[in-house]
Design a protein around this motif. Structure first.
Motif, mmCIF file in Angstrom:
data_model
loop_
_atom_site.group_PDB
_atom_site.id
_atom_site.type_symbol
_atom_site.label_atom_id
_atom_site.label_comp_id
_atom_site.label_asym_id
_atom_site.label_seq_id
_atom_site.Cartn_x
_atom_site.Cartn_y
_atom_site.Cartn_z
ATOM 1 N N UNK A 37 0.819 -1.217 0.000
ATOM 2 C CA UNK A 37 0.000 0.000 0.000
ATOM 3 C C UNK A 37 0.854 1.269 0.000
ATOM 4 N N UNK A 38 1.905 1.293 0.792
ATOM 5 C CA UNK A 38 2.684 2.515 0.972
ATOM 6 C C UNK A 38 3.935 2.579 0.098
ATOM 7 N N UNK A 39 4.485 1.427 -0.269
ATOM 8 C CA UNK A 39 5.760 1.420 -0.993
ATOM 9 C C UNK A 39 5.643 0.784 -2.384
ATOM 10 N N UNK A 40 4.467 0.314 -2.732
ATOM 11 C CA UNK A 40 4.238 -0.337 -4.028
ATOM 12 C C UNK A 40 5.149 -1.558 -4.208
ATOM 13 N N UNK A 41 5.443 -2.213 -3.100
ATOM 14 C CA UNK A 41 6.244 -3.429 -3.120
ATOM 15 C C UNK A 41 5.292 -4.622 -3.022
ATOM 16 N N UNK A 42 5.355 -5.520 -3.992
ATOM 17 C CA UNK A 42 4.372 -6.592 -4.068
ATOM 18 C C UNK A 42 4.970 -7.976 -3.817
ATOM 19 N N UNK A 43 6.214 -8.018 -3.518
ATOM 20 C CA UNK A 43 6.833 -9.290 -3.143
ATOM 21 C C UNK A 43 7.669 -9.046 -1.896
ATOM 22 N N UNK A 138 11.615 -11.916 -15.434
ATOM 23 C CA UNK A 138 11.029 -11.344 -14.221
ATOM 24 C C UNK A 138 10.781 -9.869 -14.479
ATOM 25 N N UNK A 139 9.669 -9.337 -13.956
ATOM 26 C CA UNK A 139 9.294 -7.948 -14.189
ATOM 27 C C UNK A 139 9.749 -7.011 -13.071
ATOM 28 N N UNK A 140 10.514 -7.513 -12.124
ATOM 29 C CA UNK A 140 10.967 -6.673 -11.013
ATOM 30 C C UNK A 140 11.865 -5.551 -11.526
ATOM 31 N N UNK A 141 11.515 -4.297 -11.135
ATOM 32 C CA UNK A 141 12.331 -3.144 -11.513
ATOM 33 C C UNK A 141 13.017 -2.496 -10.301
ATOM 34 N N UNK A 142 12.552 -2.841 -9.116
ATOM 35 C CA UNK A 142 13.174 -2.312 -7.896
ATOM 36 C C UNK A 142 13.290 -3.434 -6.872
ATOM 37 N N UNK A 143 14.473 -3.564 -6.300
ATOM 38 C CA UNK A 143 14.694 -4.529 -5.225
ATOM 39 C C UNK A 143 15.272 -3.793 -4.026
ATOM 40 N N UNK A 157 18.182 -11.800 5.675
ATOM 41 C CA UNK A 157 17.919 -10.669 4.782
ATOM 42 C C UNK A 157 16.412 -10.593 4.557
ATOM 43 N N UNK A 158 15.866 -9.413 4.767
ATOM 44 C CA UNK A 158 14.460 -9.132 4.451
ATOM 45 C C UNK A 158 14.448 -8.339 3.150
ATOM 46 N N UNK A 159 13.814 -8.879 2.129
ATOM 47 C CA UNK A 159 13.822 -8.134 0.860
ATOM 48 C C UNK A 159 12.414 -8.021 0.289
ATOM 49 N N UNK A 160 12.220 -6.955 -0.482
ATOM 50 C CA UNK A 160 10.939 -6.727 -1.147
ATOM 51 C C UNK A 160 11.211 -6.204 -2.560
ATOM 52 N N UNK A 161 10.246 -6.407 -3.456
ATOM 53 C CA UNK A 161 10.422 -6.051 -4.853
ATOM 54 C C UNK A 161 9.179 -5.340 -5.376
ATOM 55 N N UNK A 162 9.406 -4.546 -6.419
ATOM 56 C CA UNK A 162 8.301 -3.835 -7.064
ATOM 57 C C UNK A 162 8.481 -3.893 -8.572
ATOM 58 N N UNK A 163 7.382 -4.010 -9.325
ATOM 59 C CA UNK A 163 7.488 -3.962 -10.787
ATOM 60 C C UNK A 163 7.700 -2.536 -11.301
ATOM 61 N N UNK A 164 7.666 -1.543 -10.414
ATOM 62 C CA UNK A 164 7.896 -0.154 -10.793
ATOM 63 C C UNK A 164 9.325 0.255 -10.436
ATOM 64 N N UNK A 165 9.843 1.190 -11.175
ATOM 65 C CA UNK A 165 11.154 1.756 -10.844
ATOM 66 C C UNK A 165 10.918 2.868 -9.820
ATOM 67 N N UNK A 166 11.380 2.613 -8.587
ATOM 68 C CA UNK A 166 11.117 3.532 -7.479
ATOM 69 C C UNK A 166 12.422 4.133 -6.981
ATOM 70 N N UNK A 167 12.365 5.386 -6.571
ATOM 71 C CA UNK A 167 13.516 6.056 -5.974
ATOM 72 C C UNK A 167 13.182 6.390 -4.519
#
Length: 336
Positions: A37-43, A138-143, A157-167
């Motif tokens: 919801x807040x970071x657009x991270x879906x994985x 894979x469609x991940x653009x941000x890790x 390691x706790x990791x999350x990914x998003x299909x959007x390029x986020x800064x």
């Protein structure tokens, strides 16, 4: 005062003394919902350290029910991290990885770390279940990879990914580090509870073993049973009693001849032997027909045999017994 979810989670983690590993699933679901919801991270995944052929490895595992396999932290050269999450584990630094161009990470050759500007970033790799090959598409653009610390070292390691390029913004970095700190605290509580449960189990086992073992001490004065024949030399018995009386403050002395309760005398003697820590058995009695004028009394021999046998029983009380015989003694029983 407003608190972010990360701050609330950290407050919760710092407040609980007992936290079961199974409850980490609920934390995982809340984190997934919040990050999407807040970071657009879906994985979202949690990689725990493990060992593979004696080398450090990582395995996706929120709790013991996850059985997804594992992979080595380093490639064959033993220096190059095996993917970007492995780089986070190896360096202990958070990463915010995007491709140099706006393309999926799996298609890129050059990467940027927008957190600290780390260079020499290894290839993006998707870890697949059950040791299958790496996914080619894979469609991940941000890790975002966050090290989880415990007692001064990285253990996950706790990791999350998003299909959007986020800064990232500074607030986003701070919130993500707060989430990582919260997860670290909760796992520390889980491990502490495991240790306490393990220590409790061991302590109970030792307690059970102690209860079944022969006691090395008594709460009351130990009992000494003295056996001799009715025909035994009265002068010898007198010396024996006089000597033992000197220790009456330390032991309770029971002479078989003083047993006068109503009932079966043999049963009472047996009970006295079973409850006595020590025994003295004076074998000799005079006999006119014996060549040396004395022999071993059969009843005392039997009572000595009981002491001898019970000393080898871990659950019995008797610990030692002393044989007394006049000179010249008859042949000693073969098993004493």
């Amino acid at each position: 005062m407003f608190k972010s979810f990360g701050q609330e989670l950290r407050h919760f983690a710092r407040s609980v003394d007992v936290f079961q590993e199974e409850k980490l699933r609920e934390i995982q679901q809340m984190l997934k919902s919040y990050l999407s919801e807040k970071f657009y991270m879906y994985k979202l995944e949690f990689l725990r350290e493990t060992t593979i052929d004696g080398e450090p490895g990582l395995a996706p595992q929120w709790d013991k029910t996850d059985k997804y396999g594992s992979y080595k932290v380093y490639q064959e050269d033993q220096t190059t991290p095996n993917g970007q999450n492995a780089l986070c584990y190896a360096t202990g630094r958070p990463l915010w990885i995007v491709a140099a161009e706006d393309i999926p990470l799996s298609d890129a050759e050059d990467y940027l770390d927008l957190w600290f500007g780390l260079e020499n970033i290894p290839t993006f790799r998707r870890f697949s279940l059950n040791n299958r090959d790496w996914a080619e598409r894979d469609e991940t653009r941000t890790l975002v990879a966050l090290p989880i610390w415990n007692y001064g070292r990285v253990f996950a390691v706790l990791y999350c990914e998003s299909p959007q390029r986020l800064e990232p913004s500074s607030l986003a970095k701070e919130e993500l580090m707060t989430l990582a700190e919260s997860v670290s605290i909760l796992y520390a509580v889980v491990n502490q509870n495991k240790s306490l449960r393990s220590n409790t189990s061991l302590a109970l086992q030792e307690l059970r073993e102690s209860l079944s073992q022969k006691a090395d001490f008594q709460l009351f004065k130990p009992q000494l049973f003295v056996a001799y024949s009715t025909r035994a030399d009265s002068e010898v018995i007198g010396v024996l009693k006089k000597t033992l009386d000197k220790f009456s403050n330390y032991i309770d002395i029971v002479y078989w001849s003083d047993i006068s309760h109503s009932g079966e005398i043999n049963q009472q003697i047996l009970s006295a032997i079973q409850t006595s820590k020590y025994g003295i058995c004076f074998f000799s009695e005079p006999v006119a027909k014996a060549a040396d004028g004395r022999k071993d009394n059969a009843n005392v021999l039997f009572e000595a045999g009981m002491f001898h046998a019970l000393m080898n029983d871990a659950s019995a009380v008797p610990a030692a017994w002393i044989p007394v015989r006049e000179k010249p003694p008859p042949p000693i029983p073969f098993d004493f």
